[in-house]
Design a protein around this motif. Sequence first.
Motif, PDB file in Angstrom:
ATOM      1  N   PRO A 381       0.821  -1.218   0.000  1.00  0.00           N
ATOM      2  CA  PRO A 381       0.000   0.000   0.000  1.00  0.00           C
ATOM      3  C   PRO A 381       0.852   1.265   0.000  1.00  0.00           C
ATOM      4  CG  PRO A 381       0.028  -0.998   2.177  1.00  0.00           C
ATOM      5  CD  PRO A 381       0.721  -1.953   1.264  1.00  0.00           C
ATOM      6  N   ALA A 382       0.299   2.313  -0.567  1.00  0.00           N
ATOM      7  CA  ALA A 382       1.009   3.591  -0.620  1.00  0.00           C
ATOM      8  C   ALA A 382       1.123   4.195   0.772  1.00  0.00           C
ATOM      9  CB  ALA A 382       0.270   4.562  -1.544  1.00  0.00           C
ATOM     10  N   ALA A 383       2.263   4.804   1.039  1.00  0.00           N
ATOM     11  CA  ALA A 383       2.457   5.475   2.323  1.00  0.00           C
ATOM     12  C   ALA A 383       1.642   6.763   2.355  1.00  0.00           C
ATOM     13  CB  ALA A 383       3.936   5.782   2.538  1.00  0.00           C
ATOM     14  N   VAL A 384       1.261   7.172   3.547  1.00  0.00           N
ATOM     15  CA  VAL A 384       0.502   8.405   3.766  1.00  0.00           C
ATOM     16  C   VAL A 384       1.380   9.380   4.522  1.00  0.00           C
ATOM     17  CG1 VAL A 384      -1.504   9.371   4.968  1.00  0.00           C
ATOM     18  CG2 VAL A 384      -1.712   7.216   3.730  1.00  0.00           C
ATOM     19  N   ALA A 385       1.234  10.666   4.214  1.00  0.00           N
ATOM     20  CA  ALA A 385       2.042  11.680   4.891  1.00  0.00           C
ATOM     21  C   ALA A 385       1.766  11.678   6.384  1.00  0.00           C
ATOM     22  CB  ALA A 385       1.752  13.061   4.302  1.00  0.00           C
ATOM     23  N   GLN A 386       2.803  11.901   7.160  1.00  0.00           N
ATOM     24  CA  GLN A 386       2.644  11.987   8.602  1.00  0.00           C
ATOM     25  C   GLN A 386       1.785  13.199   8.964  1.00  0.00           C
ATOM     26  OE1 GLN A 386       3.886  10.026  11.148  1.00  0.00           O
ATOM     27  NE2 GLN A 386       4.611   8.541   9.660  1.00  0.00           N
ATOM     28  N   PRO A 387       1.040  13.103  10.082  1.00  0.00           N
ATOM     29  CA  PRO A 387       0.200  14.238  10.474  1.00  0.00           C
ATOM     30  C   PRO A 387       1.041  15.482  10.735  1.00  0.00           C
ATOM     31  CG  PRO A 387       0.350  12.620  12.239  1.00  0.00           C
ATOM     32  CD  PRO A 387       0.964  11.985  11.038  1.00  0.00           C
ATOM     33  N   GLU A 388       0.566  16.591  10.232  1.00  0.00           N
ATOM     34  CA  GLU A 388       1.281  17.850  10.408  1.00  0.00           C
ATOM     35  C   GLU A 388       0.266  18.990  10.378  1.00  0.00           C
ATOM     36  OE1 GLU A 388       4.804  20.505   8.250  1.00  0.00           O
ATOM     37  OE2 GLU A 388       4.233  18.546   7.449  1.00  0.00           O
ATOM     38  N   ARG A 389       0.445  19.951  11.257  1.00  0.00           N
ATOM     39  CA  ARG A 389      -0.447  21.103  11.299  1.00  0.00           C
ATOM     40  C   ARG A 389       0.268  22.292  10.673  1.00  0.00           C
ATOM     41  NH1 ARG A 389      -4.973  21.873  13.629  1.00  0.00           N
ATOM     42  NH2 ARG A 389      -4.758  19.992  14.887  1.00  0.00           N
ATOM     43  N   ALA A 390      -0.213  22.715   9.512  1.00  0.00           N
ATOM     44  CA  ALA A 390       0.464  23.776   8.770  1.00  0.00           C
ATOM     45  C   ALA A 390       0.135  25.170   9.309  1.00  0.00           C
ATOM     46  CB  ALA A 390       0.094  23.701   7.296  1.00  0.00           C
ATOM     47  N   ARG A 391      -1.026  25.364   9.865  1.00  0.00           N
ATOM     48  CA  ARG A 391      -1.444  26.690  10.316  1.00  0.00           C
ATOM     49  C   ARG A 391      -1.952  26.601  11.751  1.00  0.00           C
ATOM     50  NH1 ARG A 391      -0.077  30.824   7.222  1.00  0.00           N
ATOM     51  NH2 ARG A 391      -2.010  31.953   7.657  1.00  0.00           N
ATOM     52  N   VAL A 392      -2.101  27.765  12.363  1.00  0.00           N
ATOM     53  CA  VAL A 392      -2.707  27.815  13.692  1.00  0.00           C
ATOM     54  C   VAL A 392      -4.130  27.264  13.595  1.00  0.00           C
ATOM     55  CG1 VAL A 392      -3.550  29.364  15.500  1.00  0.00           C
ATOM     56  CG2 VAL A 392      -1.286  29.719  14.503  1.00  0.00           C
ATOM     57  N   ALA A 393      -4.519  26.496  14.587  1.00  0.00           N
ATOM     58  CA  ALA A 393      -5.818  25.823  14.559  1.00  0.00           C
ATOM     59  C   ALA A 393      -6.967  26.818  14.422  1.00  0.00           C
ATOM     60  CB  ALA A 393      -5.996  24.995  15.821  1.00  0.00           C
ATOM     61  N   LYS A 394      -7.959  26.435  13.617  1.00  0.00           N
ATOM     62  CA  LYS A 394      -9.157  27.272  13.448  1.00  0.00           C
ATOM     63  C   LYS A 394     -10.177  27.031  14.552  1.00  0.00           C
ATOM     64  CE  LYS A 394      -8.875  27.554   8.393  1.00  0.00           C
ATOM     65  NZ  LYS A 394      -9.588  27.289   7.117  1.00  0.00           N
ATOM     66  N   THR A 395     -10.068  25.886  15.203  1.00  0.00           N
ATOM     67  CA  THR A 395     -10.999  25.563  16.286  1.00  0.00           C
ATOM     68  C   THR A 395     -10.217  25.301  17.567  1.00  0.00           C
ATOM     69  OG1 THR A 395     -10.971  23.225  15.653  1.00  0.00           O
ATOM     70  CG2 THR A 395     -12.741  24.601  14.733  1.00  0.00           C
ATOM     71  N   ASP A 396     -10.884  25.498  18.690  1.00  0.00           N
ATOM     72  CA  ASP A 396     -10.213  25.277  19.963  1.00  0.00           C
ATOM     73  C   ASP A 396     -10.210  23.794  20.321  1.00  0.00           C
ATOM     74  OD1 ASP A 396     -12.710  24.646  21.051  1.00  0.00           O
ATOM     75  OD2 ASP A 396     -13.004  26.621  21.928  1.00  0.00           O
ATOM     76  N   ASP A 397      -9.747  23.477  21.524  1.00  0.00           N
ATOM     77  CA  ASP A 397      -9.599  22.069  21.872  1.00  0.00           C
ATOM     78  C   ASP A 397     -10.918  21.379  22.157  1.00  0.00           C
ATOM     79  OD1 ASP A 397     -10.063  23.400  24.249  1.00  0.00           O
ATOM     80  OD2 ASP A 397      -8.546  22.307  25.391  1.00  0.00           O
ATOM     81  N   ARG A 398     -12.026  22.116  22.079  1.00  0.00           N
ATOM     82  CA  ARG A 398     -13.357  21.522  22.220  1.00  0.00           C
ATOM     83  C   ARG A 398     -14.189  21.672  20.951  1.00  0.00           C
ATOM     84  NH1 ARG A 398     -14.775  23.550  28.412  1.00  0.00           N
ATOM     85  NH2 ARG A 398     -13.395  22.079  29.480  1.00  0.00           N
ATOM     86  N   GLY A 399     -13.520  22.049  19.859  1.00  0.00           N
ATOM     87  CA  GLY A 399     -14.175  22.104  18.561  1.00  0.00           C
ATOM     88  C   GLY A 399     -14.899  23.395  18.245  1.00  0.00           C
TER      89      GLY A 399
END
Length: 541
Positions: A381-399
Amino acid sequence: MNRLRATVRWAAAVVVGATLAGAGCDAPGGGSGDERAHGAPVLAFVRPLAGEIVLADAIGRTWRGARLKAEADEVRWSLDGSTLAWIDEEDDAPGGRRIHRLDVATNRLRSTPCPCHGVGFLGDEAATLTADGDALLFFAGDGKVRRAPLSVPLTDYATIAAGGRDAVTIANSLPEQKVGRGQFEMVAADRSGKVRPFLPAGAPTSFAQGEQSPDGRRIAWASSDSGGACWNVGSVRLAAYGVKGRQEPDRPTDAAMTSALLKDRVLVSGLAWAGRGLTVSFGPQAGCQAVPPARFVSYYLRDGRWRFIGSGMLAVGYGRQGRAASLLVPERPEPRKPDEYAFPLLGDLKFTDGRGERHDLGSRVSAFAFTPAEAAGAAVPAAVAQPERARVAKTDDRGEPVPAHLRALAQRIRDAAEDDAAARLRALCDLCDDETRAALRTSEGRRELVRLLRSHPGRTDNGIVFPGLAAHRCVDEPARDITCTAAQLHDIALLDIPVVESDTFDSDDYSGDIYEPDLDHRLQLKTGAGGKALWVGRITP
């Protein structure tokens, strides 16, 4: 089956006589009510709440293979894909366990009373182990049953771990006083009952479930060392029939595994052969930990190397011509019954056919398995990119959405920190406390700032704080008022936030780990006069 049970249970076996009670009873497997033509099955899956095993062909057409009167334990394909076999789950068969064999071509189901442990195919015969550990029982396609006494009697807790071409693998329990809790040795037994160890003989391993390779020459099993009911640590082990030794690859340590926060407690939720390698899914323990989809991570293991292939899946499998199936982690798990300890997560089964078209095969599915021929033909199977956050989050830790003006300031701070622009940071931090300004003068302090701004903020009375856990703690325990969200688990892993010491809170309130960062790990933004966003450093919220 490539979906392991959510909790490892070592049920006590009852010592019984080796006499097989009664002849088998035959019955049709039961139709689905949809009589459309379909092709040969390429996979089977289990819907425990609907009480059925369902088959699917290469283009995603489904039909019921069999109705279930008890939960199915360890559903197995024969090597040629002509037969499915399973045994009733021990705790769900008050009238006694039965072994079932389904001829998929005729839809004929044979069921036989069987005080036995585990099931696997040795060639074209279904094999199981008597509950007293003295003999193998073989079930042929014509309904005949044969008993083969073992050359070395095994323990009452022994069970068939996986089948094979010329032998089956048995997990035989070892004395707890010698090797510790829940440890087994892996041995092989052939058609005559001759027992041979996988060398080194007697080497302990924990065991949850095993899978034979498509060619029947190798086996893989999930181990699950337990420090208690809610403290299991799972890994993958491999061995080949007739070959000395076994492989014990370390679990992956990449960004995906780190983000899932599975270092101290982890289970193998999915295990399946795909070509010459294995697909393995890791996740938290249902009933004991928070189970958001992002916390489940899947890999392809071959020749000791891990390849990340996605997240949010309880299990994933591959077949020929690009066919693939994935069992998705539910956003909202099924409600837990009172006093229910061991239960599987149920998800939606998605299937991709050889043309790349996706199909929804079934809901509330506990497990699925491709036929050996399908699994043998799977490509890497093809590899998937590792998780990475490119920008500051648009939502807080409770969504909830982050106010735009505060998020814009956070992004400016992060951009300056990533550019190592100390002068820009000093200008933005004019209202900060002395400790924060001192930290910005060092490269280490600026790197820490970037890490903080990769987390999710939390809301305060007139602003936000990074990470959100600085505003409100969380507990890694399901169904509580402060159960950790997926975002909070991400932040705990990202920032290596420690568990709160038990003397700082009432331990009677929660049994899971509680997380809250110290003062040095927070960044606070506020709304000032005229609605201007201000950076105020590490002032407590």
